[in-house]
Design an enzyme around this catalytic site. Sequence first.
Site, PDB file in Angstrom:
ATOM      1  CG  ASP A 116     -54.028 -34.306  14.382  1.00  0.00           C
ATOM      2  OD1 ASP A 116     -54.302 -35.218  13.603  1.00  0.00           O
ATOM      3  OD2 ASP A 116     -53.788 -33.141  14.039  1.00  0.00           O
ATOM      4  CD  GLU A 135     -21.273 -19.444  11.186  1.00  0.00           C
ATOM      5  OE1 GLU A 135     -21.504 -18.701  10.204  1.00  0.00           O
ATOM      6  OE2 GLU A 135     -20.892 -20.617  11.082  1.00  0.00           O
ATOM      7  N   PRO A 166     -32.497 -21.251  16.855  1.00  0.00           N
ATOM      8  CG  PRO A 166     -30.432 -22.343  16.691  1.00  0.00           C
ATOM      9  CD  PRO A 166     -31.271 -21.285  16.068  1.00  0.00           C
TER      10      PRO A 166
HETATM   11 CL1  6GU Z   1     -35.431 -22.387  13.921  1.00  0.00          CL
HETATM   12  N1  6GU Z   1     -32.933 -22.851  13.242  1.00  0.00           N
HETATM   13  C1  6GU Z   1     -31.793 -23.542  13.304  1.00  0.00           C
HETATM   14  N2  6GU Z   1     -30.760 -23.156  12.584  1.00  0.00           N
HETATM   15  N3  6GU Z   1     -31.652 -24.617  14.076  1.00  0.00           N
HETATM   16  C2  6GU Z   1     -32.698 -24.996  14.771  1.00  0.00           C
HETATM   17  C3  6GU Z   1     -33.922 -24.336  14.752  1.00  0.00           C
HETATM   18  C4  6GU Z   1     -34.007 -23.237  13.956  1.00  0.00           C
HETATM   19  N4  6GU Z   1     -34.776 -24.964  15.570  1.00  0.00           N
HETATM   20  C5  6GU Z   1     -34.092 -25.978  16.087  1.00  0.00           C
HETATM   21  N5  6GU Z   1     -32.845 -26.001  15.616  1.00  0.00           N
END
Ligand code: 6GU
Length: 245
Positions: free
Chosen positions: A170, A117, A90
Amino acid sequence: MRIEILTTIPEMIDAVTGESILGRAKSRGLIEINAVNLRDFAHDRHRTTDDAPFGGGPGMVMKPEPVFEAVESLVFRSAGTKPRVLLMTPQGRRFNQKFAEELARESHVIIICGRYEGVDERIRERLATDEVSIGDYVLTGGELAALVIADAVSRLIPGVLGDETSCETDSFSSGLLEYPQYTRPADYRGMEVPEVLLSGNHAEIAKWRREMALKRTFERRPDLLDTAPLTEEDKRIINELNNEK
Ligand code: 6GU
């Protein structure tokens, strides 16, 4: 194009990439998408891929050895070519259509699914070429995010979509959202299909569709109008929409 997804849950990847358009593209040899089980690269009898963080604290951290060794074995087999190595997190660069187009030009992409984690920082620093997020929300692991990338990239490979379904029309490729679509019946419970679509006048239909795409983008994603390629006529229509507002 080859996409390899490193994960402790290969079943999750196989379940999705074996079906529908991706499944067909794989069996036709247009793309290769493989799940690689990180546990196969673990060093112990229990096939451990994570451990407690140094310094203490909650949760588990993905160990470096299985990830480094899995990537190295794939790069070794790639014989000279330098693959992109994506770490799903994230905290990464936000994935979008432009990024998908960039990846579709690569011949080999390795995707590391972060789980738990987090992952050992040395994986980020020394192994990943890119850190990638699919949006501002948190998933339990990178597998779904990796599948989003694999899907968005695969459909850009020539031949993956049928001949007539082109990704050139698209949303986002044109820089605009798509116009509304209808199919039979022309009247469903009194809800009628716009007259122009039944007219057979292709020039009028194209004009109506462009107007609708502009209107939809204006209403829902005005930010896209700043970068979409627009004709003088498009700009006139947008001015009109602005005046109506
Ligand atoms: Cl790539 N991984 C995780 N765990 N959560 C996310 C993500 C990735 N992209 C958005 N949320």
